[in-house]
Design an enzyme around this catalytic site. Structure first.
Site, mmCIF file in Angstrom:
data_model
loop_
_atom_site.group_PDB
_atom_site.id
_atom_site.type_symbol
_atom_site.label_atom_id
_atom_site.label_comp_id
_atom_site.label_asym_id
_atom_site.label_seq_id
_atom_site.Cartn_x
_atom_site.Cartn_y
_atom_site.Cartn_z
ATOM 1 N N LYS A 100 62.564 31.986 -113.210
ATOM 2 C CA LYS A 100 63.120 33.211 -113.787
ATOM 3 C C LYS A 100 61.981 33.985 -114.446
ATOM 4 C CE LYS A 100 66.666 34.879 -117.020
ATOM 5 N NZ LYS A 100 67.877 34.476 -117.746
ATOM 6 N N ARG A 117 77.598 32.187 -108.672
ATOM 7 C CA ARG A 117 78.329 32.795 -109.791
ATOM 8 C C ARG A 117 79.696 33.304 -109.340
ATOM 9 N NH1 ARG A 117 73.687 34.701 -112.932
ATOM 10 N NH2 ARG A 117 71.958 33.469 -112.132
ATOM 11 N N ARG A 137 65.302 39.017 -111.164
ATOM 12 C CA ARG A 137 64.035 38.428 -111.605
ATOM 13 C C ARG A 137 64.091 36.908 -111.488
ATOM 14 N NH1 ARG A 137 64.321 38.888 -118.131
ATOM 15 N NH2 ARG A 137 66.581 38.879 -118.322
ATOM 16 N N ARG A 189 64.302 27.043 -114.072
ATOM 17 C CA ARG A 189 65.663 26.553 -114.311
ATOM 18 C C ARG A 189 66.049 25.573 -113.210
ATOM 19 N NH1 ARG A 189 69.376 31.663 -115.879
ATOM 20 N NH2 ARG A 189 69.179 32.209 -113.687
ATOM 21 N N ASP A 242 79.017 37.974 -113.596
ATOM 22 C CA ASP A 242 77.786 37.560 -112.901
ATOM 23 C C ASP A 242 77.050 36.472 -113.678
ATOM 24 O OD1 ASP A 242 77.500 39.951 -114.618
ATOM 25 O OD2 ASP A 242 75.370 39.684 -114.274
ATOM 26 N N ASN A 243 77.496 36.174 -114.890
ATOM 27 C CA ASN A 243 76.869 35.105 -115.670
ATOM 28 C C ASN A 243 77.760 33.871 -115.759
ATOM 29 O OD1 ASN A 243 74.649 36.711 -116.173
ATOM 30 N ND2 ASN A 243 75.412 37.475 -118.122
HETATM 31 P P1 AMP Z 1 71.731 39.774 -117.446
HETATM 32 O O1 AMP Z 1 72.437 40.707 -118.359
HETATM 33 O O2 AMP Z 1 70.475 39.180 -118.038
HETATM 34 O O3 AMP Z 1 72.620 38.727 -116.868
HETATM 35 O O4 AMP Z 1 71.191 40.660 -116.252
HETATM 36 C C1 AMP Z 1 72.012 41.428 -115.426
HETATM 37 C C2 AMP Z 1 71.303 41.751 -114.151
HETATM 38 O O5 AMP Z 1 70.085 42.446 -114.422
HETATM 39 C C3 AMP Z 1 70.919 40.532 -113.339
HETATM 40 O O6 AMP Z 1 71.134 40.863 -111.999
HETATM 41 C C4 AMP Z 1 69.454 40.349 -113.641
HETATM 42 O O7 AMP Z 1 68.755 39.706 -112.598
HETATM 43 C C5 AMP Z 1 68.978 41.774 -113.835
HETATM 44 N N1 AMP Z 1 67.827 41.867 -114.743
HETATM 45 C C6 AMP Z 1 67.824 41.690 -116.084
HETATM 46 N N2 AMP Z 1 66.585 41.872 -116.576
HETATM 47 C C7 AMP Z 1 65.786 42.171 -115.532
HETATM 48 C C8 AMP Z 1 64.387 42.473 -115.383
HETATM 49 N N3 AMP Z 1 63.559 42.499 -116.423
HETATM 50 N N4 AMP Z 1 63.939 42.742 -114.141
HETATM 51 C C9 AMP Z 1 64.753 42.726 -113.089
HETATM 52 N N5 AMP Z 1 66.052 42.467 -113.152
HETATM 53 C C10 AMP Z 1 66.583 42.185 -114.359
HETATM 54 MG MG MG Z 2 72.621 37.294 -115.673
#
Ligand code: AMP
Ligand code: MG
Length: 517
Positions: A117, A187, A98, A180, A256-257
């Protein structure tokens, strides 16, 4: 999508370095438009970093542009692919589910990539909606700017654009887009992606991009990739030290973060330490307590080992890859942590026993659980050398001669003692702190101003974010603006924001934050 040239205001020229990488690294696509967008908040500091014309901030186009409805001249939007370990387990391909990278700018202040984002689905959305809710967008926007104010390396946030567009989470909420800004969004997981797919060429292309764009000094090393890994490791160690010193808990330290540039990245269920508990879990979705405050330095290292594994094709020897982390991470963390803690404790020069003193201080905080931020801020204002009498005689006669009047000591120390159920424990720790101060004395006035510059008065407590979110959900964004103003200068006394330094009120006791965003 309107034609780029129809934009009435000048915008800095894009220099899209990430988009210059081969197509395997991303998918080019336009953000999805968001109907009737409106501005929720703008960080004027970030607007200045980008060199945005002030008139753009006031113009009706601003919300359209940063909602993703209108393209900026020179933007080449894309969503990047990456993979990663989530909660210690290999999760395979992830990617910008996203986030749309619009492109990069270069100016006198540096190289800035601009990312939306929450601007809709991408090929990496994995069945999710590509949107972000206003609640989590406010948290990310405010915390990015709060961390910058605290002096912690972080991605920045230019603005939040909201819309009445409904988004389903546990309940129906409304959509928002956060813009952002960072030198780069690569990453650890961006590297894990190519190594897990056994694609050494792409792995090297990515490493070369990072070196040439951000770390040219690595190029002259005997093995530039080894030098890059050491650089990431050192910066990550320093980042962990910063987090610990301000009581920041990221909440989702998945690979990934983790930023390859050592920045705090992806604000989700983060928290700032309040009543001290090193085992605190700020993320309600973290059932195992993997990402507690005390675990963060270990997890930083674990994540670096995953990065070192991914770097193997570039470094060749597993021993050398592991050594790149082992030689740098622990020392970088320990040195930065000690430096930051000495500053918090008002110790001008370090002594060999300081590590033990710092350890004892944390054990004391753990046992008595004062509010982390308030404790150090209050300590900053206490006299370190002599007890200044406020009432009554400064000394009293005892059979052993004149002594500091203990009543006066209690009065002077009252602001700190009052934070403890057991004030005698506070007295005992203060005595040890004063004994340590006496070993490297300096003027109280100098020490106090140094401590006030090291111990913030204001951090983004969950209850503050929650208050701003509740009002924003009723279209009142004033609290977002006020908090942004306050958190930009967290070390300053700001009497108009006194209430923001307070402990959580009763209504905030049960607040929980989770991965839902
Ligand atoms: P996060 O835990 O927020 O770092 O997200 C992990 C993964 O899920 C990342 O690749 C994000 O881009 C994806 N992600 C989280 N929320 C959404 C959403 N609402 N729509 C699409 N992708 C998402
Ligand atoms: Mg993330």
């Amino acid at each position: 999508m309107n034609a780029p040239q129809s934009l009435p205001l000048e915008f800095p020229v894009f220099d899209n370095s990430f988009a210059a990488l081969p197509e395997a690294f991303y998918t080019r696509l336009q953000p999805q438009s968001l109907p009737a967008p409106y501005v929720v908040g703008i960080s004027s500091e970030v607007a200045e970093l980008l060199g945005l014309p002030p008139a753009l901030l006031e113009s009706p186009e601003f919300a359209e542009i940063f909602a993703g409805n209108r393209q900026l001249p020179g933007a080449e939007p894309l969503a990047a692919v990456y993979s990663g370990h989530q909660f210690g387990v290999w999760a395979g391909q992830l990617g910008d589910g996203r986030a749309h990278l619009l492109g990069g700018l270069r100016n006198d202040l540096g190289h800035w990539e601009i990312q939306l984002k929450g601007a809709g689905k991408t090929p990496y959305s994995r069945g999710a909606d590509g949107r972000a809710v206003l609640r989590s967008s406010i948290r990310e926007f405010l915390c990015s700017e709060a961390m910058a104010g605290l002096g912690v390396p972080t991605t920045r946030a230019l603005c939040i654009i909201g819309a009445d567009y409904p988004v389903r989470r546990e309940a129906i909420e409304t959509a928002a887009v956060v813009t952002r800004v960072a030198p780069g969004f690569v990453r650890f997981g961006s590297f894990e992606h190519w190594s897990s797919r056994r694609k050494p060429l792409e792995l090297q292309q990515l490493a070369d991009y990072v070196i040439d764009t951000f770390r040219p000094e690595c190029r002259v090393a005997p093995n530039p990739y080894d030098a890059l890994l050491r650089d990431v490791s050192r910066r990550t160690g320093e980042l962990m030290a910063h987090w610990m010193a301000v009581g920041f808990m990221h909440g989702v330290m998945n690979t990934d973060n983790m930023s390859i540039l050592g920045l705090t990245l992806d604000y989700g269920p983060f928290g700032f330490m309040e009543a001290f508990d090193a085992g605190h879990i700020c993320n309600h979705s973290d059932h195992q307590g993997r990402y507690t405050y005390r675990n963060q330095p270990h997890v930083g290292q674990w994540n670096l080992y995953r990065l070192a594994d991914a770097f193997l094709p570039l470094i060749k020897s597993p021993q050398q890859a592991r050594a790149a982390v082992d030689d740098t991470y622990g020392d970088a963390f320990a040195m930065a942590f000690e430096r930051l803690m000495l500053a918090k404790l008002g110790l001008r020069n370090g002594l060999p026993d300081d590590e033990e003193f710092i350890g004892n201080t944390f054990a004391f905080l753990q046992q008595h659980r004062p509010d982390f931020t308030l404790f150090f801020r209050t300590l900053s204002k206490l006299p370190a050398v002599k007890i200044e009498s406020t009432a009554g005689p400064a000394t009293i006669e005892t059979t052993a001669g004149p002594r500091v009047n203990p009543e006066n000591q209690a009065k002077t120390d009252a602001p700190l003692r009052d934070q403890f159920i057991d004030p005698a424990a506070c007295d005992a720790w203060l005595a040890s702190w004063r004994a340590r101060q006496a070993q490297t004395p300096w003027s109280d006035a100098e020490r106090q101003s140094a401590m006030l510059a090291a111990n913030p008065k204001y951090v983004l407590r969950n209850w503050l974010a929650e208050k701003a979110i509740r009002l924003a959900n009723k279209k009142d964004f004033s609290e977002v603006h006020r908090l942004l103003t306050c958190l930009r200068k967290p070390y300053d006394e700001q009497p108009e924001f006194e209430e923001y330094a307070a402990l959580p009120p009763d209504w905030a006791r049960g607040l929980e934050v989770s991965c839902s965003s």
